[in-house]
Motif scaffolding. Structure first.
Motif, PDB file in Angstrom:
ATOM      1  N   LYS A   1       0.833  -1.202   0.000  1.00 17.13           N
ATOM      2  CA  LYS A   1       0.000   0.000   0.000  1.00 17.13           C
ATOM      3  C   LYS A   1       0.869   1.254   0.000  1.00 17.13           C
ATOM      4  CE  LYS A   1      -3.894   2.089   2.470  1.00 17.13           C
ATOM      5  NZ  LYS A   1      -4.831   1.926   3.618  1.00 17.13           N
ATOM      6  N   ARG A   2       1.942   1.227   0.817  1.00 16.98           N
ATOM      7  CA  ARG A   2       2.838   2.385   0.871  1.00 16.98           C
ATOM      8  C   ARG A   2       3.598   2.557  -0.446  1.00 16.98           C
ATOM      9  NH1 ARG A   2       6.121   1.276   6.211  1.00 16.98           N
ATOM     10  NH2 ARG A   2       4.787  -0.552   6.470  1.00 16.98           N
ATOM     11  N   ALA A   3       4.085   1.439  -0.975  1.00 19.95           N
ATOM     12  CA  ALA A   3       4.831   1.520  -2.231  1.00 19.95           C
ATOM     13  C   ALA A   3       3.940   2.014  -3.362  1.00 19.95           C
ATOM     14  CB  ALA A   3       5.405   0.150  -2.570  1.00 19.95           C
ATOM     15  N   ARG A   4       2.706   1.558  -3.384  1.00 18.60           N
ATOM     16  CA  ARG A   4       1.811   1.932  -4.473  1.00 18.60           C
ATOM     17  C   ARG A   4       1.558   3.440  -4.499  1.00 18.60           C
ATOM     18  NH1 ARG A   4      -3.408   2.762  -5.968  1.00 18.60           N
ATOM     19  NH2 ARG A   4      -4.030   1.863  -7.975  1.00 18.60           N
TER      20      ARG A   4
ATOM     21  N   VAL B   1       2.069   5.449  -7.914  1.00 18.60           N
ATOM     22  CA  VAL B   1       0.954   6.166  -8.538  1.00 18.60           C
ATOM     23  C   VAL B   1       1.293   7.639  -8.698  1.00 18.60           C
ATOM     24  CG1 VAL B   1      -1.418   6.944  -8.169  1.00 18.60           C
ATOM     25  CG2 VAL B   1      -0.831   4.536  -7.825  1.00 18.60           C
ATOM     26  N   ALA B   2       1.953   8.208  -7.695  1.00 18.54           N
ATOM     27  CA  ALA B   2       2.352   9.615  -7.791  1.00 18.54           C
ATOM     28  C   ALA B   2       3.355   9.815  -8.923  1.00 18.54           C
ATOM     29  CB  ALA B   2       2.953  10.073  -6.466  1.00 18.54           C
ATOM     30  N   HIS B   3       4.183   8.799  -9.155  1.00 18.86           N
ATOM     31  CA  HIS B   3       5.194   8.895 -10.219  1.00 18.86           C
ATOM     32  C   HIS B   3       4.577   8.672 -11.600  1.00 18.86           C
ATOM     33  CE1 HIS B   3       9.101   8.498 -12.148  1.00 18.86           C
ATOM     34  NE2 HIS B   3       8.705   7.356 -12.678  1.00 18.86           N
ATOM     35  N   ASP B   4       3.715   7.632 -11.706  1.00 18.20           N
ATOM     36  CA  ASP B   4       3.078   7.295 -12.994  1.00 18.20           C
ATOM     37  C   ASP B   4       1.925   6.349 -12.700  1.00 18.20           C
ATOM     38  OD1 ASP B   4       2.287   6.567 -15.499  1.00 18.20           O
ATOM     39  OD2 ASP B   4       4.231   5.808 -16.164  1.00 18.20           O
TER      40      ASP B   4
ATOM     41  N   PRO C   1       4.214   0.541 -15.174  1.00 14.22           N
ATOM     42  CA  PRO C   1       4.393  -0.863 -14.796  1.00 14.22           C
ATOM     43  C   PRO C   1       4.722  -1.067 -13.318  1.00 14.22           C
ATOM     44  CG  PRO C   1       6.238  -0.091 -16.139  1.00 14.22           C
ATOM     45  CD  PRO C   1       5.188   0.964 -16.191  1.00 14.22           C
ATOM     46  N   ASP C   2       5.320  -0.059 -12.652  1.00 13.81           N
ATOM     47  CA  ASP C   2       5.574  -0.200 -11.221  1.00 13.81           C
ATOM     48  C   ASP C   2       4.261  -0.344 -10.457  1.00 13.81           C
ATOM     49  OD1 ASP C   2       8.368  -0.242 -10.662  1.00 13.81           O
ATOM     50  OD2 ASP C   2       8.504   1.855 -11.254  1.00 13.81           O
ATOM     51  N   ALA C   3       3.331   0.561 -10.735  1.00 13.77           N
ATOM     52  CA  ALA C   3       2.029   0.500 -10.064  1.00 13.77           C
ATOM     53  C   ALA C   3       1.303  -0.791 -10.417  1.00 13.77           C
ATOM     54  CB  ALA C   3       1.184   1.715 -10.445  1.00 13.77           C
ATOM     55  N   ALA C   4       1.367  -1.185 -11.677  1.00  9.63           N
ATOM     56  CA  ALA C   4       0.692  -2.410 -12.106  1.00  9.63           C
ATOM     57  C   ALA C   4       1.289  -3.639 -11.424  1.00  9.63           C
ATOM     58  CB  ALA C   4       0.793  -2.554 -13.623  1.00  9.63           C
ATOM     59  N   GLY C   5       2.617  -3.681 -11.321  1.00 11.42           N
ATOM     60  CA  GLY C   5       3.259  -4.807 -10.667  1.00 11.42           C
ATOM     61  C   GLY C   5       2.873  -4.923  -9.203  1.00 11.42           C
ATOM     62  N   THR C   6       2.650  -3.779  -8.561  1.00 10.70           N
ATOM     63  CA  THR C   6       2.209  -3.789  -7.172  1.00 10.70           C
ATOM     64  C   THR C   6       0.804  -4.365  -7.052  1.00 10.70           C
ATOM     65  OG1 THR C   6       3.587  -1.854  -6.749  1.00 10.70           O
ATOM     66  CG2 THR C   6       1.902  -2.349  -5.133  1.00 10.70           C
ATOM     67  N   GLU C   7      -0.044  -4.088  -8.036  1.00 15.56           N
ATOM     68  CA  GLU C   7      -1.390  -4.687  -8.043  1.00 15.56           C
ATOM     69  C   GLU C   7      -1.305  -6.214  -8.137  1.00 15.56           C
ATOM     70  OE1 GLU C   7      -4.067  -3.159  -7.432  1.00 15.56           O
ATOM     71  OE2 GLU C   7      -4.159  -1.179  -8.355  1.00 15.56           O
TER      72      GLU C   7
END
Length: 329
Positions: free
Chosen positions: A91-94, A98-101, A105-111
């Motif tokens: 949750k913290r990493a996301r 999300v703020a970055h993009d 793919p970073d946000a998607a990988g976290t999902e």
């Protein structure tokens, strides 16, 4: 990555930490060490090491790198079945990703990572929603292979929920993508899951065809446990068609392989299925069991999924690799 490869990676990373000329180099070496520890089966040590890397990146105000290290720590915690703790880190990493993009793919990988832990905690609907969000993001980012992996994982959830027809449709779509992008390793996983779904749908002939395809690829990749899983399920399918001698032969192959690999529980399942064929089990309770040990894509295969995408789309950093999936029982 083999155990030997992981141990070598760990040793190299430890040396890099000792010899790091700057704090930034040390933080990167800590991340490499955490990844190696995870691959070597040292999940909790990997989580602690990734946490140290995240703290080091925070001190340098490199929030994106810190979030990626947190994501790696979450993957390690999930490997150790610490799913609530993993979700907290994700949750913290996301938030950072999300703020970055928001569609990157970073946000998607976290999902994807969150979907794994949500499923383990019994939240199948939330897991499916997370996978769907990730699939859309990977598609928008021009990463079709990773999107197809999400589609395959959603199919497994649908199958678990009894929606076999929709699961088969999604698996066919995912398999088509793996084939189009020349990924036989992933196509084999899709064939295996299609075989299981088709068998549940009463299509034993088609299921056997899928298991045969998957078995051939797993054999070429020296993935003996997955090859044995195909043999066991072929035994069930062959028995459903009345081809008892062939079923017995396939089940014996599976039993031998599982015993050789120290997979006692799976060997016992093959033994039970053989007892059913031989009439040694109460006919009122006799039933052959389908093995679903592949289920979602294994971690060592998932870790490679982004690489083909990255050959065709400019992705500067897709973040830590997706987590290994849990077996389906």
């Amino acid at each position: 990555m083999t155990t030997g490869d992981a141990e070598e990676a760990i040793a190299v990373a430890r040396r890099a930490i000792q010899e790091a000329p700057t704090a930034a180099d040390r933080a990167r070496a800590l991340t490499a060490l955490a990844s190696g520890l995870r691959s070597g089966g040292h999940a909790l040590e990997g989580a602690e090491t990734a946490g140290r890397a995240a703290s080091s990146f925070h001190e340098r105000d490199d929030e994106l790198a810190a979030a990626r290290a947190q994501r790696l720590a979450a993957d390690c915690l999930a490997d150790a079945d610490r799913h609530e703790d993993a979700l907290g880190l994700l949750k913290r990493a996301r938030r950072v990703f999300v703020a970055h993009d928001v569609t990157g793919p970073d946000a998607a990988g976290t999902e994807v990572a969150a979907a794994r832990s949500l499923r383990a905690l019994g939240h199948a609907s939330a897991s499916s929603q997370a996978l769907h969000r990730a699939e859309r993001a990977f598609t928008a980012a021009g990463m079709p292979v990773r999107a197809a992996v999400c589609r395959l994982d959603r199919a497994v959830l649908l199958h678990d929920d009894g929606d076999v027809a929709d699961a088969i449709a999604l698996l066919v779509e995912a398999h088509r993508t793996f084939t189009t992008h020349r990924r036989p390793d992933l196509a084999a996983v899709g064939d295996f899951d299609l075989g299981v779904a088709l068998l549940d749908d009463g299509q034993a002939e088609d299921a056997i065809e899928r298991f045969v395809r998957a078995r051939g690829i797993f054999s070429s990749l020296d993935r003996r446990a997955d090859e044995a899983a195909c043999d066991l399920n072929m035994g069930v399918a062959l028995h459903a068609l009345g081809r008892t001698d062939e079923a017995r032969h396939a089940l014996r192959r599976a039993r031998t392989a599982f015993r050789d690999l120290g997979r006692d529980r799976d060997a016992e399942q093959a033994e039970h299925d053989l007892d059913v064929l031989d009439g040694l089990v109460d006919p009122d309770t006799a039933e052959l069991s389908v093995l679903r040990i592949l289920g979602e894509v294994p971690g060592d295969v998932k870790d490679l999924a982004a690489r083909l995408d990255e050959e065709t789309v400019d992705v500067s950093d897709s973040g830590p690799p997706p987590p290994p999936s849990r077996p389906r029982d």
